[in-house]
Scaffold this active site. Sequence first.
Site, mmCIF file in Angstrom:
data_model
loop_
_atom_site.group_PDB
_atom_site.id
_atom_site.type_symbol
_atom_site.label_atom_id
_atom_site.label_comp_id
_atom_site.label_asym_id
_atom_site.label_seq_id
_atom_site.Cartn_x
_atom_site.Cartn_y
_atom_site.Cartn_z
ATOM 1 N N LYS A 170 1.888 -11.267 16.904
ATOM 2 C CA LYS A 170 3.293 -11.298 16.502
ATOM 3 C C LYS A 170 3.911 -10.101 17.225
ATOM 4 O O LYS A 170 3.700 -8.943 16.848
ATOM 5 C CB LYS A 170 3.413 -11.176 14.982
ATOM 6 C CG LYS A 170 4.794 -11.478 14.435
ATOM 7 C CD LYS A 170 5.715 -10.297 14.607
ATOM 8 C CE LYS A 170 7.119 -10.577 14.133
ATOM 9 N NZ LYS A 170 7.999 -9.429 14.394
ATOM 10 N N GLY A 227 2.115 0.159 11.734
ATOM 11 C CA GLY A 227 3.554 0.291 11.487
ATOM 12 C C GLY A 227 3.820 1.051 10.218
ATOM 13 O O GLY A 227 3.077 1.975 9.868
ATOM 14 N N SER A 228 4.865 0.627 9.509
ATOM 15 C CA SER A 228 5.318 1.376 8.336
ATOM 16 C C SER A 228 4.449 1.079 7.116
ATOM 17 O O SER A 228 3.784 0.034 7.039
ATOM 18 C CB SER A 228 6.762 0.998 8.020
ATOM 19 O OG SER A 228 6.822 -0.363 7.651
ATOM 20 N N GLY A 231 5.802 -2.165 5.543
ATOM 21 C CA GLY A 231 5.389 -3.371 6.283
ATOM 22 C C GLY A 231 3.933 -3.701 6.017
ATOM 23 O O GLY A 231 3.581 -4.839 5.667
ATOM 24 N N GLY A 232 3.068 -2.705 6.161
ATOM 25 C CA GLY A 232 1.627 -2.929 5.963
ATOM 26 C C GLY A 232 1.329 -3.392 4.548
ATOM 27 O O GLY A 232 0.527 -4.311 4.335
ATOM 28 N N GLU A 251 -2.732 -0.102 9.508
ATOM 29 C CA GLU A 251 -2.704 1.345 9.735
ATOM 30 C C GLU A 251 -1.251 1.739 9.531
ATOM 31 O O GLU A 251 -0.379 1.307 10.287
ATOM 32 C CB GLU A 251 -3.223 1.616 11.150
ATOM 33 C CG GLU A 251 -3.515 3.069 11.386
ATOM 34 C CD GLU A 251 -2.362 3.740 12.058
ATOM 35 O OE1 GLU A 251 -1.451 4.185 11.333
ATOM 36 O OE2 GLU A 251 -2.357 3.802 13.291
ATOM 37 N N CYS A 288 1.242 8.167 15.152
ATOM 38 C CA CYS A 288 0.767 8.160 13.760
ATOM 39 C C CYS A 288 -0.042 9.407 13.460
ATOM 40 O O CYS A 288 -0.285 9.725 12.301
ATOM 41 C CB CYS A 288 -0.029 6.901 13.461
ATOM 42 S SG CYS A 288 -0.891 6.250 14.855
ATOM 43 N N GLU A 379 5.620 10.945 5.365
ATOM 44 C CA GLU A 379 5.822 10.941 6.811
ATOM 45 C C GLU A 379 7.297 10.714 7.130
ATOM 46 O O GLU A 379 7.930 9.836 6.557
ATOM 47 C CB GLU A 379 4.985 9.800 7.416
ATOM 48 C CG GLU A 379 5.135 9.668 8.923
ATOM 49 C CD GLU A 379 4.363 8.465 9.494
ATOM 50 O OE1 GLU A 379 4.087 7.510 8.750
ATOM 51 O OE2 GLU A 379 4.050 8.504 10.686
HETATM 52 P P1 NAP Z 1 7.508 -1.948 10.717
HETATM 53 O O1 NAP Z 1 8.870 -2.000 10.160
HETATM 54 O O2 NAP Z 1 6.405 -1.735 9.760
HETATM 55 O O3 NAP Z 1 7.270 -3.294 11.537
HETATM 56 C C1 NAP Z 1 6.067 -3.554 12.228
HETATM 57 C C2 NAP Z 1 5.887 -5.061 12.355
HETATM 58 O O4 NAP Z 1 5.627 -5.616 11.073
HETATM 59 C C3 NAP Z 1 7.110 -5.780 12.882
HETATM 60 O O5 NAP Z 1 6.690 -6.870 13.646
HETATM 61 C C4 NAP Z 1 7.802 -6.247 11.626
HETATM 62 O O6 NAP Z 1 8.607 -7.378 11.813
HETATM 63 C C5 NAP Z 1 6.621 -6.598 10.744
HETATM 64 N N1 NAP Z 1 6.965 -6.458 9.334
HETATM 65 C C6 NAP Z 1 7.342 -5.337 8.703
HETATM 66 N N2 NAP Z 1 7.561 -5.591 7.396
HETATM 67 C C7 NAP Z 1 7.321 -6.908 7.218
HETATM 68 C C8 NAP Z 1 7.394 -7.784 6.093
HETATM 69 N N3 NAP Z 1 7.760 -7.332 4.910
HETATM 70 N N4 NAP Z 1 7.081 -9.071 6.277
HETATM 71 C C9 NAP Z 1 6.708 -9.530 7.486
HETATM 72 N N5 NAP Z 1 6.648 -8.761 8.586
HETATM 73 C C10 NAP Z 1 6.947 -7.467 8.456
HETATM 74 O O7 NAP Z 1 7.377 -0.794 11.806
HETATM 75 P P2 NAP Z 1 8.346 -0.399 13.015
HETATM 76 O O8 NAP Z 1 9.403 -1.421 13.221
HETATM 77 O O9 NAP Z 1 7.476 -0.110 14.132
HETATM 78 O O10 NAP Z 1 9.001 0.975 12.569
HETATM 79 C C11 NAP Z 1 9.576 1.204 11.321
HETATM 80 C C12 NAP Z 1 8.957 2.438 10.705
HETATM 81 O O11 NAP Z 1 7.545 2.285 10.685
HETATM 82 C C13 NAP Z 1 9.152 3.740 11.452
HETATM 83 O O12 NAP Z 1 10.362 4.341 11.174
HETATM 84 C C14 NAP Z 1 7.963 4.540 10.999
HETATM 85 O O13 NAP Z 1 8.248 5.166 9.772
HETATM 86 C C15 NAP Z 1 6.884 3.532 10.806
HETATM 87 N N6 NAP Z 1 5.900 3.459 11.911
HETATM 88 C C16 NAP Z 1 4.712 4.031 11.749
HETATM 89 C C17 NAP Z 1 3.780 3.949 12.765
HETATM 90 C C18 NAP Z 1 2.434 4.536 12.635
HETATM 91 O O14 NAP Z 1 1.778 4.721 13.620
HETATM 92 N N7 NAP Z 1 1.989 4.765 11.471
HETATM 93 C C19 NAP Z 1 4.063 3.297 13.941
HETATM 94 C C20 NAP Z 1 5.290 2.696 14.083
HETATM 95 C C21 NAP Z 1 6.194 2.793 13.051
HETATM 96 P P3 NAP Z 1 10.164 -7.213 12.223
HETATM 97 O O15 NAP Z 1 10.116 -6.702 13.609
HETATM 98 O O16 NAP Z 1 10.714 -8.564 12.111
HETATM 99 O O17 NAP Z 1 10.753 -6.241 11.272
#
Ligand code: NAP
Length: 514
Positions: A170, A227-228, A231-232, A251, A288, A379
């Site tokens: 995805k 990711g977040s 999300g996770g 993660e 991260c 974070e």
């Molecule tokens: P994200 O919001 O967690 O999204 C990552 C992926 O997961 C995207 O494809 C997103 O889809 C999908 N997703 C997220 N929530 C979902 C849900 N409830 N249902 C289905 N799919 C879902 O991460 P991001 O866009 O990379 O960044 C947002 C925040 O994540 C950052 O501000 C940061 O705090 C954190 N982050 C952390 C790390 C790390 O290494 N730990 C890395 C990147 C980001 P969509 O694109 O459609 O939203």
Amino acid sequence: MSNQSTFYAINAATNEELEGPFENATLEHIDSVVNTATAAFDIYKKVDNNKKAAFLDQIADEILNLGDALLERCHLETGLPIARLQGERGRTMGQLKLFASLVREGSWVDARIDTAIPDRAPLPKADIRHMLIPLGPVVVFGASNFPLAFSTAGGDTASALAAGCPVIVKGHKAHPGTSKMVADAISKAIDICGMPKGTFSLILGNTRSVGETLVKHPGVKAVGFTGSYGGGKALFEYANARPEPIPVFAEMGSTNPVFILPEALKEKGEEIAAGMAGSITLGVGQFCTNPGLSFVQKSDDLNKFYNQLKLKISESPAGVMLTPDIKKAYDKGIERTLSIKNVEEFSVGLNGDSPNAGTPRIFKTSIEDFNQNEDLSEENFGPSSVLVEANSKNEIIEAAKNLCGHLTATVFGTAKDLEEYKELFDILPKKVGRIIVNGYPTGVEVCHSMVHGGPYPSTTAPQSTSVGTGAIKRFVRPVCFQSYPNSLLPDELKNENPLNIWRLVDGDFKNSKI
Ligand code: NAP
């Protein structure tokens, strides 16, 4: 599902739409992709080790063949500098080739053989043989902060393909063009190496329902995510609520606490401060493993460290953040920190021109105030970090005991410090996946011994790593074969050991036949 049929990527530096559009996957498309992957699984899992390894090598070569066009598109979509992307492409290829070598060698399947003892008293012992086998189609969520190394052909994809699982990525909506180019390179490798259709697919979409539909599809057998936390956790909950729950290896990040011990501060305070500023601001703090929280102990020696950190941060430029949403979340996190009582803005970096420029910002507070504000342990993804000043060794040890799960912890100390604070080394392995002594947590080596994981909430699967060859273990399960005729056994477990792999035979490691 969304009723918008297409979407565009955004230029991270300017917020302008980039060349597109990209199609939002429909329910029918997702269903057909998962069904094709399910059919591919029966063929792909039986592909022999050398052919599978050649396929992984070919993917790496095809990514390189995309040339500068890949780096240029990726730079526009993510704001990451070309030089960084060049390095990331190298890492991506290196990961694929490392997994190729693991598959070619073959012993990773953890073959164990306990031969029969028919005349054992009081009961005979059966012949029992064990190995790891692939789970089935895996969904990988591409990460925004590693558009190459943790996205379409990144570490999750490489480890799942190496394990024998078809992969459905995805793609992250922030870099669909990059994802599409890499997916085309993988398709080319599939054709060249004769792998079954459905071994790899890319699904694009800019709505949450695309990811949700994929995780809930009965044909999907595991999920990899970076990711977040939100999300996770959401994907983990979808997976657990399925009629057939599946593992989610999410993660979700961490603040990567750092402990700077007194004698190290005295002897090397300035050096540590300069390195720390570099680690906090590296890649606009969007790692991260970014050090988001540091503990120091009050003393006269602190000033040199503080002055140097202040100076280095004040000279650090703002960088373009990955997406407008990540920039918004960063600014919100800064506001939240500033609103907490008794938190001092310690140092601020330079501003930038881009609407998505992230300016480095360091905050300072006392251990008493830190202990009263849970928000300070969270974070804030970007070039931001919190310094916590403790009054005593005891407060440092208590702070370590109170940590939740993180990916890493770092300790700076002289030999005397490490001896004096050795209790820390009992506590930290319970809290994190990787402990670094006198180094910085950013920079995750891709190797056999790496652990990039940790207890919840840094991940949903503390028993696993998402970086290094150990990552292959996420996408397999153990099976044992009892009293099987030799001819029916997989090659890995046959008496003749045709693959020449290392096996645990009656308790001894051997790479010979039985
Ligand atoms: P994200 O919001 O967690 O999204 C990552 C992926 O997961 C995207 O494809 C997103 O889809 C999908 N997703 C997220 N929530 C979902 C849900 N409830 N249902 C289905 N799919 C879902 O991460 P991001 O866009 O990379 O960044 C947002 C925040 O994540 C950052 O501000 C940061 O705090 C954190 N982050 C952390 C790390 C790390 O290494 N730990 C890395 C990147 C980001 P969509 O694109 O459609 O939203």
